[in-house]
Design an enzyme around this catalytic site. Structure first.
Site, PDB file in Angstrom:
ATOM      1  N   GLU A 120       0.863  -0.973  -0.058  1.00 18.37           N
ATOM      2  CA  GLU A 120      -0.096  -0.068   0.011  1.00 18.37           C
ATOM      3  C   GLU A 120       0.777   1.129  -0.027  1.00 18.37           C
ATOM      4  OE1 GLU A 120      -3.149   0.007   2.880  1.00 18.37           O
ATOM      5  OE2 GLU A 120      -4.121  -2.062   2.143  1.00 18.37           O
ATOM      6  N   HIS A 238      -8.914  10.648   3.169  1.00 18.99           N
ATOM      7  CA  HIS A 238      -8.485   9.531   2.261  1.00 18.99           C
ATOM      8  C   HIS A 238      -8.837  10.211   0.711  1.00 18.99           C
ATOM      9  CE1 HIS A 238      -8.195   5.770   0.211  1.00 18.99           C
ATOM     10  NE2 HIS A 238      -7.801   5.179   1.441  1.00 18.99           N
ATOM     11  N   ARG A 285      -0.828   9.656   1.874  1.00 21.25           N
ATOM     12  CA  ARG A 285      -2.295  10.218   1.579  1.00 21.25           C
ATOM     13  C   ARG A 285      -2.478  11.623   1.490  1.00 21.25           C
ATOM     14  NH1 ARG A 285      -5.597   5.504   5.433  1.00 21.25           N
ATOM     15  NH2 ARG A 285      -5.279   3.781   3.761  1.00 21.25           N
ATOM     16  N   HIS A 346     -11.516  10.590   6.638  1.00 20.68           N
ATOM     17  CA  HIS A 346     -11.297   9.018   7.084  1.00 20.68           C
ATOM     18  C   HIS A 346     -10.823   8.711   8.394  1.00 20.68           C
ATOM     19  CE1 HIS A 346     -10.891   5.092   5.514  1.00 20.68           C
ATOM     20  NE2 HIS A 346      -9.409   4.900   6.083  1.00 20.68           N
ATOM     21  N   ARG A 382      -1.168   9.348   8.983  1.00 19.69           N
ATOM     22  CA  ARG A 382      -1.522   7.831   9.384  1.00 19.69           C
ATOM     23  C   ARG A 382      -0.583   7.257   8.121  1.00 19.69           C
ATOM     24  NH1 ARG A 382      -4.952   3.460   8.507  1.00 19.69           N
ATOM     25  NH2 ARG A 382      -6.532   5.020   7.451  1.00 19.69           N
TER      26      ARG A 382
END
Length: 541
Positions: A120, A238, A285, A346, A382
């Site tokens: 990811e 997000h 992100r 998110h 995060r």
């Protein structure tokens, strides 16, 4: 009012809360039992919506190591992640993943029947485990729910909302006031250890991937009781949520889709992430989200697109069955057509300030785990799939700590406790409140003024509007409905986010200010505590 007592109360039934309940039940005999209190059904939580996966730094993954994972997390955290905390959580990954396997979680495996590690964004190597393709949170939650239901030592209250923490004259938390919506009655539940595992606050924004239950209840409870909250201005948006005309809902299109090769493109089908970061579509992100915002500003369009046709139909159906099915129900065949996407709220990097080794908050007797807590892992942004790992490691450490604590519920009623109880025994004052209207205006204000991009003027306007909405809401303590309590909590956390965002005059991670686009040379954490019912004070450390 009904009165009861439990050795431990866990508020929230996501992965953190359920795992903590099971570990405590396994480790010790609790003299007064254990209560899991959830405001919805046992399986309704933000955890169930976690698609992407869980970080697993395991010895069998020879390409990975704690050192590499720590480096990736620190880089994504934009200077605010605590290295000791990051290292601690990474080192404990192997223990809790094996524990989840023992609890019946079935992580996806490859053709060799080995755990299947995937990639990811902002991860250097493949280290993400999934369950059920793109429904990892739901599958972990399902396994834990089954174990909790089977466990006779765990009592569960459903449709029950914790509306206030019970504190004695020594400022110690001794339980909660619980509102049972089905019976329309209150209960004072006393405990030696009260654990908040209530999840996030995504519903403070108009557009969010979070379910209806994510209304910031735990943060608001802790704040009203006087606990320290930290880094609440750091909200993660997000980059890829399904964006359809005349539909405010935002179904998450997992970052794992880009991890498997999907590309972000504009309406002409042209990739654009190469203009913004060397990692392109797998950049952190916050960077991808702001890149999309810039593209939308330039084009004037409502969304960009995710080209997942590159992955292939067979793999899409196998790897992302829920995303494939949901998009098909909206008339989008993701094997043949682009997916319209735009950013949505998110995850909260901040929360109730806690110690990772025991989940203690600043109030004696109060603990916090999961998204509601701020351990220092995430910093300002995060790293994908670190959140579920933090949930289980924090819950594991809490269970270890409480194993050695005195959990007998002694006689705890004093004048302070009685004062709290009497508020909920008295008849409430009724106000005619339009909850839906106030909630809509709050969510729109937060999205427009304290969202992906922020500036002083907009945030000050937001603070004025929030105070107006608070005055219009009228209720201070006892409300009359579930929805009113949730709205009270939303107003509380919206003000906290806004106040700390105004105070932070820099851009860092999920907090981006157009008027202060650069990072300050010295990273600092923000914190906020409630002095009394009127005045708030910001402490910058």
């Amino acid at each position: 009012m009904k009165h009861s007592k439990y050795s431990v109360i866990i508020v929230g039934s996501g992965i953190a809360g359920l795992y903590a309940a099971l570990k405590l039940s396994d480790k010790m005999t609790l003299p007064d039992g254990l209560l899991v209190l959830t405001k919805a059904n046992l399986s309704d939580s933000n955890s169930s919506h976690a698609q992407g996966g869980i970080v697993a730094v395991l010895p069998e993954n020879i390409e990975d190591s704690v050192k590499i994972h720590v480096e990736d997390t620190l880089k994504a955290g934009a200077g605010l992640s605590n290295k000791d905390v990051v290292t601690f959580i990474s080192e404990n990954s192997n223990v809790v993943i094996k524990d989840l396997l023992n609890y019946g979680v079935e992580f996806d495996k490859n053709e060799k029947n080995e755990l299947n590690f995937t990639l990811e964004g902002a991860h250097s190597v493949k280290r993400i485990l999934h369950a059920g393709g793109d429904s990892t949170g739901a599958n972990i939650e399902k396994a834990l729910v089954k174990k909790v239901v089977e466990n006779q030592n765990i009592t569960v209250y459903e449709q029950a909302l914790a509306v206030e923490l019970i504190k004695n004259q020594k400022n110690q938390v001794k339980g909660v006031i619980c509102y049972n919506a089905a019976l329309d009655e209150y209960e004072a539940v006393y405990s030696s250890a009260t654990v908040l595992a209530t999840g996030g606050l995504g519903r403070v924004y108009k557009y969010t991937t979070n379910p209806e239950v994510a209304t910031g209840d735990g943060m608001a409870l802790a704040y009203r009781a006087g606990a320290v909250l930290a880094d609440m201005e750091f909200v993660q948006f997000h980059p890829t949520a399904l964006s359809l005309p005349n539909d405010d809902s935002r179904f998450l299109i997992s970052e794992a889709v880009r991890g498997e090769g999907a590309k972000l493109v504009n309406s002409s089908g042209e990739p654009f992430m190469q203009k913004y970061h060397e990692l392109k579509d797998l950049a952190p992100r916050d960077i991808v989200t702001r890149a999309i915002f810039q593209e939308l500003r330039n084009s004037g369009e409502a969304n960009v697109y995710l080209d997942a046709t590159l992955i292939g139909e067979e793999k899409l159906k196998r790897r992302f069955p829920n995303i494939y099915k949901l998009c098909m129900s909206k008339g989008i065949d993701i094997a043949k057509h682009y997916i319209p996407v735009s950013p949505a709220c998110h995850y909260l990097m901040g929360g109730i300030k806690t110690d990772i080794t025991n989940a203690k908050t600043s109030l004696d007797g109060l603990y916090a785990i999961g998204e509601v807590a701020c351990t220092g892992l995430h910093g300002a942004n995060r790293l994908a799939s670190n959140s579920l790992l933090e949930c289980v490691v924090s819950a594991h450490e809490l269970a270890d700590y409480l194993t050695f604590a005195n959990l007998e519920v002694a006689d705890i009623i004093d004048d302070s406790v009685l004062e709290i109880i009497h508020k909920y025994e008295d008849d409430e004052t009724y106000f005619d409140v339009d909850v839906d209207k106030i909630k809509y205006e709050l969510q729109q204000t937060m999205w427009d003024c304290v969202g992906v991009e922020r500036n002083q003027d907009d945030m000050e306007k937001a603070l004025v509007k929030l105070k107006e909405l608070q005055d219009e809401f009228s209720y201070v303590d006892k409300c009359t409905t579930f929805e009113e309590y949730e709205l009270r909590n939303l107003i509380c956390v919206a003000k906290i986010i806004t106040e700390l965002a105004i105070a932070r005059k820099e851009s860092r991670g999920g907090h981006y200010r157009i008027d202060y686009p650069n990072q300050l040379p010295n990273a600092y954490h923000s914190s906020l505590v409630k002095e009394d019912k009127i005045n708030d004070k910001v402490f910058i450390a």
